[in-house]
Each structure stands twice: as C-alpha cells, then as structure tokens.
Design a protein around this motif. Structure first.
Motif: not given
Length: 497
Positions: A50-53, A129-134
């Motif tokens: 969902e985040i990537k799309e 690369e799609i990522s999450i910055h924690a």
C-alpha cells in the motif's frame, strides 16, 4: 562419512547455541520490564505494498506498519532492516538520533524473525528504494526459533506441508496461492448469491454417508452410544432442503473420504454442491460455464488459464460430448453397436480392460482409460450409464443412460452434475441395487436412506444439481501442481510413525 557426521554435530551445536542466545535476550528484556509478550496490540495504519503503490501521496507522511523482520544491517549509528507483512515487504531506516539511544541499543539486539512495529515517515533512499524513516521501533514478539537460510529458503516439500507457517514466511508465492484460494471461495459465494442461491450448512456427522461412491471414516458418539460416519458428500441433505421449498441452495464445506493420497486426492477436501429447482443438467452446464469464467476473471484477471504447459480458454463455449461419442472418438469403440454385457466384456478383454461388470461399467472404464487424458480444454462429458449413477434421472429416450455430465479440464474431473432423480420408487430400486453391490464386495456402494426416500415421497420438483471440487479449481487458478499445494494443512503421516 565420519567427517559429514562431525559437520552435522557441529552445526547442531551451533544452532543450539544460537537458540540459547535468543532465550537469554528474552530473559534480559523481561528483567528490564520490556517483555514483548506483555504487549497486547499495536496500531497499524498501512501495509507494505500500500505504501509503495501510493508513494506519491504518502511521501513524507507518517505511517506505522508491523511485521516480521527478515533482514537487518547494523552500521554504527544507523541501520537498515526489512519488514515483511501480509502484502509483501518494505525497508526501514533506523537511526539512533531519531529513535533514541536506549531504543537503538535494544534494536541492535533484535533477531531475524522477530515481529516488530515501526512508526515513521515515508521517503525514498538515494538508490530509489521506497522506505520508512523510523521514529519509533517496538518489539512486539520475540522469535525463539531460527528461520531457514534466506537464500536457500524452505525447499523440503515434506517440511513445507508440515510447517506451513514457515512456508508462508519464506515463500511469497505460497502466500499468494492461499490469498487467491480465499478469493476463489469469496468469488463463488458472490456469484451464487447474485443468482439467488442461499448458502446453508448440513451435518458432517451422519448415520448414513451417501451421495458418492467412497468409503467413509467411522467414529463413535459416546453420548448416544452410536456409531456415526463423516460425510462423503453434501447431496442428500441439500435435496431435502429442495423438498422443503428452498429452491436454490448451496454449501461449501469439508467432506471426508477414506481413500489414498496423491497429487489430486486428500482424504478431507472442500466440496461445493448446489441444487436448483425447476432446471436440469443443461441448466447446470450453463451455470458452470458462467461461474468458471466469473471466478477466473475475478481471481486471475483473465478468462485464459495457464496450467503447466497448457492454456485453457474459458472464453469460448465449452465443448459438449456424450460419453459414448467420446469413447468412439478416442478409443474407436462404438458402444451403440454393443448389444449386451457379454459383448462388452469381450471388447474389454480385447483392450485389456480387466475390471469388468455390466456394459455401463465397461463403458466408463473405457472412458477412464482412453478419453480423460485428452480432455484438456473445458469439456462437458454427458449421458453416463445408469450403472454408475444411482441418484440421476434416466434419459427418457434411452433408460440405459442418465442425464448426467462431468466437467473436465486438463484431463481432470472438475465437477459432476445431474438432472436429479426425484422418483421415490425408482430411487428405492437404485438403493436396492447398491445394497446388492455392497453385499458383493463393493465397499463404496451407497446404503438405503429411508429418511431421504421419505422426503422424495413428499415430493421433490425437477432439479438440477452439481458438485465442484474447490481444491482442484484452486489448483487450476494458481497453476499449482499438487493438491497439497492448495491445502493449508494437508493430511500427513505422523512423524512418530
């Protein structure tokens, strides 16, 4: 040989040491008041795909995800990890300055397989690369066992079936198969509900296991001190409901047959049966075509299925052929020209067909031997001999045959349908013939069901009925080579055996 044994012992000792370390980490967390097993919930706002799309709208937005950590690379004050959830996986960037020194210290001790929650902002790394910055990392459950090696995965098929939970973790295509299985069943329900069918449930524990040619499992019910059987079919109870005035009914449920295991058979499997008043087996053919097209489109996005080396085109009208014509076509034997059972036995002997009964049984054996393997494209094989169809209406123009079809694809029987027998006098005679067959040694013969006969005496309208093997349908929709690949927990021999 001695060297291999020593390597195995060394590997076992290494694994035991790693397992011990994981236990010690858990004990340490518990002493510090950070027991992950005390956490009861975690708010998840998004999943990986969902985040990537939806990256364009979610970039720089805060999200929280949860899943299993499948990869971790610690690099001083900052690290990367990969989180796997229901939809797939996504990378997270974990920096000490963002989550705090104590949390980062804990994070570095996390193990592959641990379940964690991550809250942070969506971004794209320098490599794209799609990522999450924690901004927050929480240990939600500690994995005390070691997953198979990442690059070798779980390849032992026996272990995959026994420990399906690990199979689902390590093999994304396996997870996709079972997600599609769920979609197949929900699509069937959606189609039938829209056609005015009503879903019902009927007993699994029965006194008389009828409706199919199969040996039942037997059990004992202590409260009534009675022997019972697990159902082998859904048919006889669903027909009782047609008698009761429920004009369109279906059931999707487990049935149990005490038979062997192979790539297409499991002793418990999922069957869907439906019955529709005021129609016949031609109505069931139309329903089958439309249902298969609908499900294929919903689940795979196409009416053309790829199974192994074959492409099966569901968009065209399905072929319809009688069993007699099919045997004539592929075995070059015309049963219309065979006068009686004795002549049929002679033909069978010439073709090395060993198991021989009446003419109808021999016709069916010829069909199985010479025809089935050729039925790759969707095909209805119609008008079966009466000897193998004890619950089906006779054809008015030829009482040696019945209004029945089997639906074939890829050389497999996918469904079985009748113009249902609603004559109670004829039905009693058919049951009597089945009882004689049982006394002669046929353990799969049906027994007389007096309550079902009573229901027919009250009166059942002309009815079409069909049974679909859901597991084979899922195999076809997912290009799975064996039934065990579409059963989450297939029947396996106990390891202690």
């Amino acid at each position: 040989m001695a060297e291999e044994k020593q390597q195995g012992q060394t590997k076992g000792q290494d694994i035991n040491q790693l397992l011990k370390v994981r236990r010690e980490k858990l004990t340490e967390l518990q002493k510090e008041g950070k027991d992950p097993f005390q956490i009861t919930k975690y708010k998840v706002t998004h999943h990986s795909m969902e985040i990537k799309e939806h990256f364009d709208t979610l970039e720089s937005q805060e999200v929280s995800i949860a899943g299993r950590m499948m990869f971790k690379r610690v690099m001083g004050k900052a690290s990367f990890c990969n989180i796997q959830d229901l939809q797939g996986n996504i990378q997270a960037y974990v920096a000490r300055d963002n989550i705090g020194e104590e949390s980062y210290k804990d994070f570095k001790k996390f193990d592959i397989g641990d379940i964690i929650g991550i809250k942070g902002n969506v971004f794209k790394t320098k490599t794209g690369e799609i990522s999450i910055h924690a901004e927050e990392v929480v240990l939600l459950s500690k994995s005390l066992q070691i997953l198979p090696e990442k690059y070798h995965g779980l390849t032992d098929t026996d272990m995959r079936y026994r420990q399906r939970y690990i199979d689902l973790i390590m093999n994304q295509e396996v997870k996709d198969t079972f997600i599609k299985r769920s979609k197949v069943i929900s699509s069937i329900r959606r189609y039938l509900d829209n056609e005015g069918f009503m879903e019902v449930e009927t007993p699994m524990l029965v006194q008389n296991a009828g409706g199919a040619a199969a040996r039942p499992f037997e059990t004992h019910f202590n409260a009534l001190n009675e022997d019972l059987r697990l159902r082998i079919s859904l048919e006889l109870y669903l027909k009782r409901l047609i008698v009761g005035g429920l004009e369109r009914v279906y059931e999707i449920g487990r049935v149990f047959r005490n038979e062997g295991l192979d790539t297409r058979h499991n002793p418990e499997f999922t069957l869907m049966e439906l019955y529709q008043a005021y129609t016949d087996y031609y109505g069931m053919m139309d329903l089958t075509e439309n249902l298969y097209r609908y499900v294929a489109k919903e689940v795979t996005g196409s009416e053309i299925l790829q199974y192994g080396e074959h492409q099966m085109d569901l968009s065209k009208p399905f072929e319809r052929i009688t069993m007699v014509d099919a045997v004539k076509k592929y075995a070059n034997v015309d049963f219309n020209e065979i006068a009686n059972a004795e002549d049929a036995k002679k033909i069978a002997e010439e073709h090395h067909i060993e198991e021989r009964h009446g003419k109808g049984d021999i016709l069916n054996l010829f069909f199985e031997e010479y025809v089935e393997e050729h039925l790759i494209q969707p095909t209805f094989v119609m008008d079966h001999p009466i000897e193998i169809s004890p619950l089906t209406k006779k054809k008015p123009e030829d009482p040696n045959y019945v209004e029945r079809f089997e639906f074939f694809m890829n050389g497999w029987e996918m469904a079985n349908a009748y113009s249902e027998l609603n004559d109670p006098i004829d039905q009693r005679e058919r049951f009597a013939a089945q009882e004689k067959a049982f006394m002669a040694g046929d353990e799969e013969a049906n027994h007389t069901d007096e309550d079902f006969l009573n229901a027919l005496n009250i009166g059942m309208p002309p009815t079409g009925g069909i049974g679909f093997g859901i597991d084979r349908m899922v195999m076809m929709m997912t290009n799975s080579p064996a039934i065990r690949d579409v059963l989450l927990f297939p029947t396996m021999k106990s390891l202690d055996k």
